[in-house]
Enzyme design. Sequence first.
Site, PDB file in Angstrom:
ATOM      1  N   GLN A 177      90.863  12.550   1.761  1.00 37.13           N
ATOM      2  CA  GLN A 177      91.330  13.746   1.073  1.00 37.13           C
ATOM      3  C   GLN A 177      92.826  13.606   0.852  1.00 37.13           C
ATOM      4  OE1 GLN A 177      89.474  15.722  -0.279  1.00 37.13           O
ATOM      5  NE2 GLN A 177      87.546  15.237   0.712  1.00 37.13           N
ATOM      6  N   ARG A 178      93.183  13.195  -0.368  1.00 33.08           N
ATOM      7  CA  ARG A 178      94.604  13.060  -0.670  1.00 33.08           C
ATOM      8  C   ARG A 178      95.155  14.369  -1.189  1.00 33.08           C
ATOM      9  NH1 ARG A 178      92.298   8.024  -3.552  1.00 33.08           N
ATOM     10  NH2 ARG A 178      90.863   9.739  -3.934  1.00 33.08           N
ATOM     11  N   THR A 179      94.358  15.398  -1.032  1.00 34.78           N
ATOM     12  CA  THR A 179      94.772  16.715  -1.495  1.00 34.78           C
ATOM     13  C   THR A 179      96.157  17.018  -0.982  1.00 34.78           C
ATOM     14  OG1 THR A 179      92.515  17.370  -1.278  1.00 34.78           O
ATOM     15  CG2 THR A 179      94.137  19.105  -1.576  1.00 34.78           C
ATOM     16  N   GLN A 180      97.078  17.243  -1.905  1.00 33.38           N
ATOM     17  CA  GLN A 180      98.434  17.510  -1.471  1.00 33.38           C
ATOM     18  C   GLN A 180      98.743  18.959  -1.733  1.00 33.38           C
ATOM     19  OE1 GLN A 180     100.917  15.863  -4.370  1.00 33.38           O
ATOM     20  NE2 GLN A 180      99.282  14.800  -5.412  1.00 33.38           N
ATOM     21  N   PHE A 200      92.450  21.447  -2.737  1.00 31.34           N
ATOM     22  CA  PHE A 200      92.604  21.420  -4.191  1.00 31.34           C
ATOM     23  C   PHE A 200      91.291  21.786  -4.864  1.00 31.34           C
ATOM     24  CE2 PHE A 200      92.232  18.646  -8.050  1.00 31.34           C
ATOM     25  CZ  PHE A 200      93.054  19.409  -8.854  1.00 31.34           C
TER      26      PHE A 200
END
Lengths: 266, 255, 208
Positions: free
Chosen positions: A41-44, B17
Amino acid sequence: MDHFPTNWGRPRNDAFDAYATYPIHQRPYNGPKDTFADGVQRTQQPIVTGTSVLAIKYKDGVMMAADNLASYGSLARFKDVQRLHQVGNYTVIGAGGDMSDFQYIQYILEELSIDEISAQDGHELGPIEIHEYMSQLMYARRSKMNPLWNSLLIGGFKDGKRFLSYVDLLGTTYSASTLATGYGAFIAQPLLRKAVEGREDVITEEEARKILEDSMRVLFYRDARSMNKFQIATISSAGVSISDSMQLETAWSFAENIRGYGAQTQ
Amino acid sequence: MIMPDMDSLAHPQERRFNPYTENGGTILAIAGADFSVIAGDTRQSEGYSIQTRYAPKVFRLTDRAVLAVNGFAADGNMFVKKVKQRLEWYHHAHAKDMPLRAIARLIQTMLYARRFFPYYVYNILGGIEEDGTGAVYSFDPVGSYEREACRAAGAAQSLVQPFLDNQIYFKNQEAAQGTSHPSHLPLETVLSIVIDSFTSATERHIEVGDGLEIFIALSKGRTLQGMESIRGLQELTVTEDGERLFVMRRDLKKD
Amino acid sequence: MSIMEYNGGSVIAMVGKDCVAIASDLRLGSQALGISSNFQRIFPVTDRVYVGLPGLATDVTTLRERFRYRVNMYTIKEEREIEPETFAHLVSSTLYQHRFGPYFIEPVMAGLSKTPSGGFKPFIAATDLIGCLNFAKDFVVAGTASAKLFGVAEGLWEPDLEAEDLFETISQTLLNAVDRDAYSGWGAIVHVITKDKIITRTLKGRMD
């Protein structure tokens, strides 16, 4: 012996499969992981951010405005950041949102420009191409669940045609004769529409500048993440020009009459 | 002194997100015996903000196929782009346009291919079949589809669809003694029902308005039959040998 | 799931030429399960005022009795029948008294009010569950099919419909709207109020 080159040099679990006898689909996978797998999860979230960008069409082309502030949360962290960026000879891209992602976008567009210039094929990138490229890039990144956290306005003038369009971190695109990102979409957009809609072919450069300055002033009054130091870009048949940073006249005498927000007792 | 809540500092709040949003608007299609009408409003919005008053949701695929997409605009535009690309490849391979029912199946396959990360889009495909009949196909976001005589989708689907049931299918209406309801309506009637549907939806739904774009696909050999002079009509036909395609643009209220 | 949708049901009222109409479906459900197909949701208040109470069925009963009590008290104190406008405000204030623990009902009212010249003027109104009044000039809707009712009514309604035309318009609007709503339907009832009579008709509807 592990017969699978993709596992060489990587930690092995002897207790699990010392002799690599398990079929491939059960073996540890070290390639790029699936979008939904845990741990990728590279959700930033945006860290150092820019606020609104404004843009309007006018008689000779497109005019854009953005202030020079990059905030770190509520801290006014960097006060001399350019958020309007020239790409090629016909286009300006203005960014709100994460400034490190914007710098990465500038880098990508620089690479792209170099490739295109090197080709020497008689074609030049105009605002339409750059907007299409940015839409595809932004949409591709959102689809990898690793978005570039920006709202971008792309304005330009090429082959006698004005161009003004929007793209954001979701890959959503649209165009109109007035555009505004961030808080500007709520505060400045109504002012811009009132001043511009239906008069796109009449508004002069001076008038356009005044419309943008008035809107930037209102934003400075009401947007807590804004700053009274900004630049204006004009793109017309004369090419691209991005102004030096400037300040606006503001008046604060009304402030002492505001009641009901904290400090005053009555 | 009030101490900050240490728990919330220890775990920085994670905002996942969300790769989707809703961009409002409504689309609608009605099939006639030898024509098909596909319409959509042109407002694009997010939340309470109008992003633009003109963002097309209805697209010409071929001279006899029109696709309307509604939902998440970015997915919609990408989906239309990919469908058009597949139709171009088909044209290069077979030197003809893909038939409507084949386009419908193509769309189902393309939607289902993304079953686990769907295009958040409701599709309505309208046009002319190979046998010359008007057709409407409607899809859900993961590809379930069926051929129908009429369908509404999008923000005002719940307002428009029951109206269409009544006016197109004559639901809850008894035909007069010795008569029966027509199974297909004339073009003129269909157009006024479409316009009424959108003015009604504009009146009662905040995400519908600004502009209306109506595509009209006519079967081979059929003419507009006296409707040539209708306001805002424009022909889009590319080839001369078969079906004809028109678009009609109207204003809707902008508030 | 929302309490407002627990039992299902919808009501609509429309203005015509010297007449008004109010109509409702007859379904009582327990979420998706149908319980009854003759549930009364519209009640006469006076000879010329009707009220529809879509929402939670238990509150339909409670509010009906409450309104009956308050209208009776009004009639005794004032020694006259309540006017529809007055009744609308009575409904509104009753609901607002329970602002922070409301009855889950969105009432719809229809009636003819007396004019100073001795004639009658059509009146319709609706409120939300805490009594915010909406005096519309054309039609009002409420209940689980409200979005559908809005859509169809906006398409079918026109000004100055005669009683029989108004009956047809409100009936078609209601039937086609509830046929697209899983929580409403199972038959319908329509009341058309004119100055000298009230036409009440029960409609057959789809039973699925």
